[in-house]
Design a protein around this motif. Structure first.
Motif, PDB file in Angstrom:
ATOM      1  N   ALA A  17       0.729  -1.167   0.064  1.00 45.65           N
ATOM      2  CA  ALA A  17      -0.446   0.190   0.428  1.00 45.65           C
ATOM      3  C   ALA A  17       0.880   1.595  -0.535  1.00 45.65           C
ATOM      4  O   ALA A  17       0.518   2.788  -0.796  1.00 45.65           O
ATOM      5  CB  ALA A  17      -0.623  -0.020   1.004  1.00 45.65           C
ATOM      6  N   GLN A  18       1.794   0.990   0.307  1.00 43.01           N
ATOM      7  CA  GLN A  18       2.983   1.809   1.318  1.00 43.01           C
ATOM      8  C   GLN A  18       3.908   2.595  -0.848  1.00 43.01           C
ATOM      9  O   GLN A  18       4.035   4.154  -1.379  1.00 43.01           O
ATOM     10  CB  GLN A  18       3.889   1.488   1.721  1.00 43.01           C
ATOM     11  N   VAL A  19       3.782   1.507  -1.212  1.00 42.06           N
ATOM     12  CA  VAL A  19       4.333   1.210  -2.942  1.00 42.06           C
ATOM     13  C   VAL A  19       3.161   2.794  -3.506  1.00 42.06           C
ATOM     14  O   VAL A  19       2.472   2.389  -3.950  1.00 42.06           O
ATOM     15  CB  VAL A  19       4.963   0.764  -3.624  1.00 42.06           C
ATOM     16  N   PRO A  20       3.951   3.901  -4.015  1.00 48.38           N
ATOM     17  CA  PRO A  20       3.247   4.941  -5.527  1.00 48.38           C
ATOM     18  C   PRO A  20       2.577   3.789  -6.170  1.00 48.38           C
ATOM     19  O   PRO A  20       3.522   2.815  -7.297  1.00 48.38           O
ATOM     20  CB  PRO A  20       4.110   5.758  -5.440  1.00 48.38           C
ATOM     21  N   HIS A  21       1.800   4.229  -6.697  1.00 45.68           N
ATOM     22  CA  HIS A  21       0.832   3.542  -8.251  1.00 45.68           C
ATOM     23  C   HIS A  21       1.531   3.983  -8.984  1.00 45.68           C
ATOM     24  O   HIS A  21       1.576   5.760  -8.928  1.00 45.68           O
ATOM     25  CB  HIS A  21      -0.384   3.095  -7.992  1.00 45.68           C
ATOM     26  N   THR A  22       2.499   3.780 -10.282  1.00 44.68           N
ATOM     27  CA  THR A  22       2.353   4.652 -11.416  1.00 44.68           C
ATOM     28  C   THR A  22       1.911   3.909 -12.956  1.00 44.68           C
ATOM     29  O   THR A  22       1.933   2.362 -12.269  1.00 44.68           O
ATOM     30  CB  THR A  22       4.336   5.005 -11.465  1.00 44.68           C
ATOM     31  N   LEU A  23       2.356   4.236 -13.827  1.00 42.95           N
ATOM     32  CA  LEU A  23       2.253   4.116 -14.837  1.00 42.95           C
ATOM     33  C   LEU A  23       3.326   4.003 -15.764  1.00 42.95           C
ATOM     34  O   LEU A  23       4.122   5.441 -15.870  1.00 42.95           O
ATOM     35  CB  LEU A  23       1.361   5.356 -15.614  1.00 42.95           C
ATOM     36  N   GLY A  24       3.398   2.931 -16.714  1.00 42.58           N
ATOM     37  CA  GLY A  24       4.924   2.919 -17.409  1.00 42.58           C
ATOM     38  C   GLY A  24       5.948   3.435 -16.916  1.00 42.58           C
ATOM     39  O   GLY A  24       6.365   2.310 -15.802  1.00 42.58           O
ATOM     40  N   PHE A  25       6.851   4.381 -17.448  1.00 41.90           N
ATOM     41  CA  PHE A  25       8.400   4.206 -16.502  1.00 41.90           C
ATOM     42  C   PHE A  25       7.546   5.310 -15.628  1.00 41.90           C
ATOM     43  O   PHE A  25       8.422   6.102 -15.625  1.00 41.90           O
ATOM     44  CB  PHE A  25       9.059   4.261 -17.778  1.00 41.90           C
ATOM     45  N   GLY A  26       6.937   4.776 -14.188  1.00 43.87           N
ATOM     46  CA  GLY A  26       7.277   6.090 -13.203  1.00 43.87           C
ATOM     47  C   GLY A  26       6.662   7.166 -13.229  1.00 43.87           C
ATOM     48  O   GLY A  26       6.286   8.034 -12.564  1.00 43.87           O
ATOM     49  N   VAL A  27       5.536   7.198 -13.705  1.00 45.52           N
ATOM     50  CA  VAL A  27       4.660   8.406 -13.885  1.00 45.52           C
ATOM     51  C   VAL A  27       3.660   8.310 -13.238  1.00 45.52           C
ATOM     52  O   VAL A  27       2.860   7.255 -13.391  1.00 45.52           O
ATOM     53  CB  VAL A  27       3.771   8.899 -15.510  1.00 45.52           C
ATOM     54  N   PRO A  28       3.572   9.436 -11.766  1.00 46.74           N
ATOM     55  CA  PRO A  28       2.071   9.408 -10.945  1.00 46.74           C
ATOM     56  C   PRO A  28       1.091   9.022 -11.697  1.00 46.74           C
ATOM     57  O   PRO A  28       0.702   9.244 -11.938  1.00 46.74           O
ATOM     58  CB  PRO A  28       2.118  10.609 -10.247  1.00 46.74           C
ATOM     59  N   ALA A  29      -0.018   7.968 -10.876  1.00 54.71           N
ATOM     60  CA  ALA A  29      -1.679   7.616 -11.512  1.00 54.71           C
ATOM     61  C   ALA A  29      -1.929   9.118 -11.117  1.00 54.71           C
ATOM     62  O   ALA A  29      -3.291   9.040 -10.074  1.00 54.71           O
ATOM     63  CB  ALA A  29      -2.021   5.983 -10.800  1.00 54.71           C
ATOM     64  N   SER A  95      11.653   1.600  -5.141  1.00 50.35           N
ATOM     65  CA  SER A  95      10.554   0.828  -5.214  1.00 50.35           C
ATOM     66  C   SER A  95       9.401   0.967  -5.978  1.00 50.35           C
ATOM     67  O   SER A  95       8.431   0.898  -5.582  1.00 50.35           O
ATOM     68  CB  SER A  95      10.639   0.895  -3.552  1.00 50.35           C
ATOM     69  N   LEU A  96       9.961   1.155  -7.445  1.00 53.69           N
ATOM     70  CA  LEU A  96       8.702   1.367  -8.597  1.00 53.69           C
ATOM     71  C   LEU A  96       8.689   0.088  -8.885  1.00 53.69           C
ATOM     72  O   LEU A  96      10.151   0.401  -9.421  1.00 53.69           O
ATOM     73  CB  LEU A  96       8.854   3.054  -8.975  1.00 53.69           C
ATOM     74  N   LYS A  97       7.734  -0.261  -9.592  1.00 58.04           N
ATOM     75  CA  LYS A  97       7.376  -0.904 -10.325  1.00 58.04           C
ATOM     76  C   LYS A  97       8.142  -0.373 -12.203  1.00 58.04           C
ATOM     77  O   LYS A  97       8.227   0.166 -12.646  1.00 58.04           O
ATOM     78  CB  LYS A  97       6.498  -1.336 -10.785  1.00 58.04           C
ATOM     79  N   PRO A  98       8.948  -1.768 -12.817  1.00 56.95           N
ATOM     80  CA  PRO A  98       9.414  -1.223 -13.872  1.00 56.95           C
ATOM     81  C   PRO A  98       8.533  -1.359 -14.562  1.00 56.95           C
ATOM     82  O   PRO A  98       7.399  -1.016 -14.876  1.00 56.95           O
ATOM     83  CB  PRO A  98      10.499  -2.424 -13.822  1.00 56.95           C
ATOM     84  N   GLY A  99       9.405  -0.243 -16.087  1.00 61.31           N
ATOM     85  CA  GLY A  99       8.387  -0.771 -17.493  1.00 61.31           C
ATOM     86  C   GLY A  99       8.942  -1.339 -18.485  1.00 61.31           C
ATOM     87  O   GLY A  99       9.774  -1.995 -18.001  1.00 61.31           O
ATOM     88  N   GLY A 104       2.328   1.787 -29.088  1.00 59.76           N
ATOM     89  CA  GLY A 104       1.475   2.617 -28.395  1.00 59.76           C
ATOM     90  C   GLY A 104       1.716   4.295 -28.233  1.00 59.76           C
ATOM     91  O   GLY A 104       2.972   4.010 -27.897  1.00 59.76           O
ATOM     92  N   ASP A 105       1.162   4.277 -27.093  1.00 59.05           N
ATOM     93  CA  ASP A 105       1.400   5.487 -25.402  1.00 59.05           C
ATOM     94  C   ASP A 105       2.649   4.689 -24.609  1.00 59.05           C
ATOM     95  O   ASP A 105       1.982   4.051 -24.011  1.00 59.05           O
ATOM     96  CB  ASP A 105       0.309   6.087 -25.857  1.00 59.05           C
ATOM     97  N   ASN A 106       2.942   5.528 -24.255  1.00 61.21           N
ATOM     98  CA  ASN A 106       4.221   4.588 -23.329  1.00 61.21           C
ATOM     99  C   ASN A 106       4.515   5.826 -22.528  1.00 61.21           C
ATOM    100  O   ASN A 106       4.721   6.862 -23.070  1.00 61.21           O
ATOM    101  CB  ASN A 106       5.722   4.484 -23.632  1.00 61.21           C
ATOM    102  N   SER A 107       4.412   6.387 -21.338  1.00 62.70           N
ATOM    103  CA  SER A 107       4.183   7.439 -20.424  1.00 62.70           C
ATOM    104  C   SER A 107       5.433   7.620 -19.188  1.00 62.70           C
ATOM    105  O   SER A 107       6.248   5.912 -19.095  1.00 62.70           O
ATOM    106  CB  SER A 107       3.084   6.981 -19.565  1.00 62.70           C
ATOM    107  N   VAL A 108       6.368   7.826 -19.476  1.00 54.96           N
ATOM    108  CA  VAL A 108       7.524   8.534 -18.873  1.00 54.96           C
ATOM    109  C   VAL A 108       7.663   9.546 -17.839  1.00 54.96           C
ATOM    110  O   VAL A 108       7.900  10.363 -18.110  1.00 54.96           O
ATOM    111  CB  VAL A 108       9.124   8.703 -19.936  1.00 54.96           C
ATOM    112  N   ASP A 109       8.056   9.340 -16.995  1.00 55.21           N
ATOM    113  CA  ASP A 109       8.813  10.225 -15.684  1.00 55.21           C
ATOM    114  C   ASP A 109       9.440  11.333 -16.417  1.00 55.21           C
ATOM    115  O   ASP A 109       9.675  11.501 -17.241  1.00 55.21           O
ATOM    116  CB  ASP A 109       8.513   9.455 -14.939  1.00 55.21           C
ATOM    117  N   ARG A 110       8.674  12.336 -15.623  1.00 56.25           N
ATOM    118  CA  ARG A 110       9.592  13.660 -16.567  1.00 56.25           C
ATOM    119  C   ARG A 110      10.926  14.012 -16.322  1.00 56.25           C
ATOM    120  O   ARG A 110      11.159  14.977 -17.197  1.00 56.25           O
ATOM    121  CB  ARG A 110       8.644  15.273 -16.112  1.00 56.25           C
TER     122      ARG A 110
END
Length: 210
Positions: A17-29, A95-99, A104-110
């Motif tokens: 629960a403490q691990v932030p939910h992210t999309l793609g390569f580390g983008v905050p959900a 401690s973030l999930k890998p991408g 298609g579209d791939n989201s990447v942390d800023r």
């Protein structure tokens, strides 16, 4: 015994629960975050586009998306695996999930997106045989150095039509010239003398910390 299992399960649930939910390569959900998108077409010959999405930071709808670079598919193929490996190592450290790159579209942390642009700008017009050298030199840069290079390039030549101009050309030569890798040698020699050089760079900032 049963209580121990329940306690362990509870702790595991809390950790997840403490691990932030992210999309793609580390983008905050979260709602409309500042991030980058890498658009990979289905066609094996289609160009890969990298765009910056400013999200809630955009001053207007017209400036919400900045198209940064188009890469020939062969150039993208030459860098994608090493970029994915490097980014996932950074994500794992937090401690973030890998991408993984997909059609298609791939989201990447800023911040990772800025770093990717630096490499993409460098190789967009580079001779194919020099691209592996550029990747190695890019990997040797500290994240802060990549961010600085992005900022300097984006200010004047950061759009789709700016290939071959100003800082874009400078990046091509800085990362793609074999001689550039010689800048790593002094750090390696210092490391042999016992200094901590676990994060080699191309010495863009000398020994300064940022």
């Amino acid at each position: 015994m049963a209580q121990a299992k329940v306690a362990a399960s509870t702790e595991s649930s809390k950790a997840r629960a403490q691990v932030p939910h992210t999309l793609g390569f580390g983008v905050p959900a979260t709602s409309d975050p500042h991030h980058f998108k890498v658009i990979i077409p289905k066609s094996s010959t289609g160009k890969v586009q990298i765009s910056e999405h400013l999200g809630l930071q955009a001053t207007s709808g017209d400036s919400a998306v900045i198209d940064r670079v188009l890469l020939d598919r062969s150039r993208w193929t030459a860098i994608r695996a090493e970029v994915q490996r490097a980014f996932n190592a950074r994500l794992a450290a937090h401690s973030l999930k890998p991408g993984a790159w997909k059609v298609g579209d791939n989201s990447v942390d800023r911040l990772l997106g800025k770093e990717l642009c630096v490499l993409a700008w460098a190789v967009e017009q580079m001779d194919a045989e020099k691209i592996p050298v550029a990747v190695r030199n890019w990997l040797a840069l500290r994240p802060e150095e990549r961010w600085w290079l992005f900022g300097m390039t984006a200010m004047s030549t950061g759009g789709l039509m700016d290939a071959g101009k100003g800082w874009r050309t400078a990046l091509k030569h800085a990362l793609g010239d074999v001689a550039q890798s010689e800048l790593l040698a002094p750090r390696a020699r210092r490391s042999d003398r016992g200094q901590d050089e676990s994060r080699p760079s191309l010495d863009l900032f000398g020994d300064e910390t940022t």
